[in-house]
Design a protein around this motif. Structure first.
Motif, PDB file in Angstrom:
ATOM      1  N   GLY A  13       0.874  -1.225   0.063  1.00 54.33           N
ATOM      2  CA  GLY A  13      -0.036  -0.084  -0.089  1.00 54.33           C
ATOM      3  C   GLY A  13       0.827   1.093   0.079  1.00 54.33           C
ATOM      4  O   GLY A  13       1.906   1.147   0.485  1.00 54.33           O
ATOM      5  N   THR A  14       0.212   2.406  -0.238  1.00 54.51           N
ATOM      6  CA  THR A  14       1.065   3.756  -0.459  1.00 54.51           C
ATOM      7  C   THR A  14       0.934   4.368   0.792  1.00 54.51           C
ATOM      8  O   THR A  14       1.433   5.487   0.905  1.00 54.51           O
ATOM      9  N   ALA A  15      -0.124   3.982   1.500  1.00 53.00           N
ATOM     10  CA  ALA A  15      -0.286   4.710   3.025  1.00 53.00           C
ATOM     11  C   ALA A  15      -1.132   3.801   3.834  1.00 53.00           C
ATOM     12  O   ALA A  15      -1.471   2.422   3.711  1.00 53.00           O
ATOM     13  N   GLY A 347       8.779   7.481   1.083  1.00 49.85           N
ATOM     14  CA  GLY A 347       8.315   6.195   0.570  1.00 49.85           C
ATOM     15  C   GLY A 347       7.798   4.951   1.384  1.00 49.85           C
ATOM     16  O   GLY A 347       7.716   3.973   1.088  1.00 49.85           O
ATOM     17  N   PHE A 348       7.516   5.369   2.729  1.00 49.24           N
ATOM     18  CA  PHE A 348       7.117   4.424   3.754  1.00 49.24           C
ATOM     19  C   PHE A 348       6.127   3.549   3.326  1.00 49.24           C
ATOM     20  O   PHE A 348       4.901   4.268   2.751  1.00 49.24           O
ATOM     21  N   GLU A 349       6.171   2.295   3.215  1.00 49.14           N
ATOM     22  CA  GLU A 349       5.161   1.476   3.017  1.00 49.14           C
ATOM     23  C   GLU A 349       4.986   0.232   3.945  1.00 49.14           C
ATOM     24  O   GLU A 349       5.954  -0.325   4.068  1.00 49.14           O
ATOM     25  N   LEU A 350       3.879  -0.064   4.204  1.00 52.40           N
ATOM     26  CA  LEU A 350       3.525  -1.359   4.878  1.00 52.40           C
ATOM     27  C   LEU A 350       2.920  -2.438   4.126  1.00 52.40           C
ATOM     28  O   LEU A 350       2.053  -2.245   3.066  1.00 52.40           O
ATOM     29  N   ALA A 351       3.202  -3.633   4.466  1.00 53.83           N
ATOM     30  CA  ALA A 351       2.477  -4.872   3.963  1.00 53.83           C
ATOM     31  C   ALA A 351       2.157  -5.822   5.116  1.00 53.83           C
ATOM     32  O   ALA A 351       2.591  -5.858   6.071  1.00 53.83           O
ATOM     33  N   GLY A 352       0.976  -6.597   4.949  1.00 54.49           N
ATOM     34  CA  GLY A 352       0.831  -7.650   5.764  1.00 54.49           C
ATOM     35  C   GLY A 352       0.812  -8.957   5.285  1.00 54.49           C
ATOM     36  O   GLY A 352       0.233  -9.190   4.244  1.00 54.49           O
ATOM     37  N   LEU A 353       1.398  -9.860   5.962  1.00 50.64           N
ATOM     38  CA  LEU A 353       1.676 -11.136   5.723  1.00 50.64           C
ATOM     39  C   LEU A 353       0.294 -11.811   5.731  1.00 50.64           C
ATOM     40  O   LEU A 353      -0.495 -11.723   6.562  1.00 50.64           O
ATOM     41  N   ASP A 354       0.166 -12.778   4.849  1.00 54.19           N
ATOM     42  CA  ASP A 354      -0.907 -13.602   5.041  1.00 54.19           C
ATOM     43  C   ASP A 354      -0.744 -14.740   6.026  1.00 54.19           C
ATOM     44  O   ASP A 354       0.274 -14.660   6.700  1.00 54.19           O
TER      45      ASP A 354
END
Length: 538
Positions: A13-15, A347-354
């Motif tokens: 995601g971008t935010a 450029g901070f971005e998070l991701a969530g692992l499944d």
């Protein structure tokens, strides 16, 4: 590595994902009944009548996914045409996790709230860490106000509510709740926490699946390393952690040992597992030694920040935000907080692992309590029960209404301004809104991030992949007095042994003996009381 493994793509995601409303910081011993195990969740529950005054961009699902909104409605629905109050004050006590706001005489927001309610809301706020002791003192002194939030860990909750709380069943059971449509919008699973001996003795404050925890990833930093795929089993996860760890550059994969994540990969129970009316504690299942061995192996491999056992969660967040670690465990509700801290990180971005299975396939996320806490009405306030419930109904107006926007953001051009249709808090005056009223009554939470529909969509989709296969705690709405008094201490001992095993100070084979000690020192009594309550519920 990323070019050689066939893995799921990270949810990028971008935010951040904005979760509107204050989310639960503590749980609540909101169960019910008699002395040991007690019947709870039985009796005539309120009907569930979803609010249909507005249409979200992403709908609530039967699996518990919250509604999602890409923007606040430009013309918010006005859910109420007149104040619910009767002109007389209503007193209340709640916890708060925010600074105490200015007193009502110096607080335009509080003054406007009282005007909209039609009664002065005299709310006494206590910091969350002190609330249990404050609540106990008020109960002992027989000084409960009109409305009171039940403290986490309070002893003998069934007896307390039977003696002090008004039976709300005549007002809320079945279709009677239609007179309070915003309370009727609270899902049934939350109302089970307010049922005691077949009576509705409390109103739940809903929170839903957003209290469940996942593994977050610094997607921006992973992309710089050429990694855009997510692991599909434990070995790939472990390999990924080893690949990104670079101690000479002060970079590690993990802020802490991901024991809970590994346990969920192995589908270890969420507290307890119910089989034919019998309960099995998570510590007893055959997958636990395997989870402990895997966690020990990861720690031994050096993929965790070396000081992780010496610090707390706030330090984990600092490491994660600074890029000293690329993965961290936290709840869904933590997502916006990370973005709130990311202003200086380009450029901070998070991701969530499944939640992959340990050997592939799917694991099972622990679906946390649907209820933050419960709120009762004083028996001595019975003559004003309909007025008090009307005020609680007003406080539960859902996202998208004008009442919700006022409740959460305050007075336009004083506490917030508009960016398009989205409210933007004014830092100098937002503290006026910290009244803790979200712990008196609240609406189901919604996913909302102003100006970033793509991230709301991505988060919703990630939850949609993970939550349907999740595991709720089958004892969630059951009461055990022994659990209230002893479970925390018993699990502290288990957790200390777990940490010793992970750090190599004890052997995995020591776990079985500690489980027997847990059972002897109270675990089996807790099990028996919960099974009694489970049978009564059935």
């Amino acid at each position: 590595m990323s070019a050689n493994l066939s893995r799921r793509t990270f949810t990028l995601g971008t935010a951040g994902l904005g979760l509107v409303g204050a989310l639960g910081l503590v749980g609540c011993s909101s169960q019910q009944g008699g002395g040991g195990g007690a019947e709870q969740g039985s009796g005539r529950l309120p009907a569930y009548i979803p609010y249909e005054g507005l249409t979200p961009d992403l709908p609530t699902t039967e699996d518990g996914l919250p509604a999602g909104f890409f923007a606040y409605p430009a013309d918010p629905v006005q859910a109420f045409t007149e104040p619910p109050g009767d002109g007389d004050p209503v007193s209340a006590i709640v916890q708060t996790s925010e600074p105490i706001p200015p007193a009502v005489d110096n607080n335009p927001y509080w003054q406007e709230l009282n005007a909209r309610l039609g009664s002065d809301l005299q709310v006494a706020m206590t910091p969350a860490g002190d609330y249990a002791s404050k609540f106990a003192t008020i109960v002992a002194g027989d000084e409960l106000p009109d409305v009171f939030q039940v403290a986490r860990g309070a002893n003998q909750v069934p007896q307390l509510l039977a003696a002090k709380a008004l039976d709300l069943s005549p007002y809320l059971a079945g279709d009677a709740i239609a007179d309070y449509p915003m309370l009727a919008n609270i899902p049934t699973e939350s109302w089970q926490h307010g049922m005691f001996d077949g009576k509705i003795l409390a109103v739940p404050v809903p929170r839903g699946v957003l209290q469940s925890t996942i593994q977050y990833a610094r997607a921006d930093l992973l992309r710089e390393l050429g990694i855009t795929a997510a692991p599909t089993n434990f070995q790939e996860y472990f390999d990924l952690c080893k690949e990104v760890t670079a101690p000479t550059a002060n970079t590690w994969a993990l802020t802490s040992v991901p024991t809970n994540y590994i346990m969920q990969m192995l589908s270890v129970p969420n507290g307890w597992r119910e089989e034919g009316g019998s309960l099995i504690h998570y510590s007893e299942v055959e997958e636990m030694p395997e989870a402990l061995e895997a966690a020990r192996t990861m720690y031994e491999a050096g993929v965790v920040v070396p000081d992780s056992f010496a610090v707390n969660g706030s330090q984990y967040k600092q490491w994660f935000m600074a890029g000293a670690a690329l993965f961290t465990g936290d709840s869904y509700s933590a997502w916006p907080a990370y973005y709130a801290q990311s202003g200086g990180i380009e450029g901070f971005e998070l991701a969530g692992l499944d939640m992959p299975g340990y050997d592939g396939g799917e694991g099972s996320i622990w679906v946390r309590s649907p209820t933050h806490s419960i709120v009762a009405v004083n028996q001595q306030s019975e003559a004003r029960a309909e007025v008090i419930l009307g005020i609680m109904n007003w406080l539960a107006a859902p996202f998208g209404t004008e009442e919700y926007r006022f409740r959460k953001y305050g007075v336009q051009d004083h506490n917030f301004t508009l960016d398009g249709s989205d409210p933007v808090r004014i830092e100098e005056t937002t503290g006026e809104t910290f009244l803790g009223i979200q712990y008196l009554a609240d609406a189901p939470t919604a996913l909302y991030l102003p100006g970033n529909a793509g991230v709301v969509q991505a988060q919703y989709e990630q939850m949609g992949r993970v939550i349907p296969g999740g595991s709720p705690d089958p004892t969630e709405a059951l009461y055990s007095e022994t659990k209230t008094r002893k479970y925390s201490g018993l699990t502290d001992v288990l957790n200390a042994v777990r940490d010793d095993i992970i750090q190599g100070r004890r052997e995995v084979s020591d776990w079985a003996a500690e489980v027997e000690t847990f059972k002897t020192n109270g675990g089996d009594t807790i099990r028996a009381e919960l099974e009694e309550a489970l049978a009564a519920q059935a």
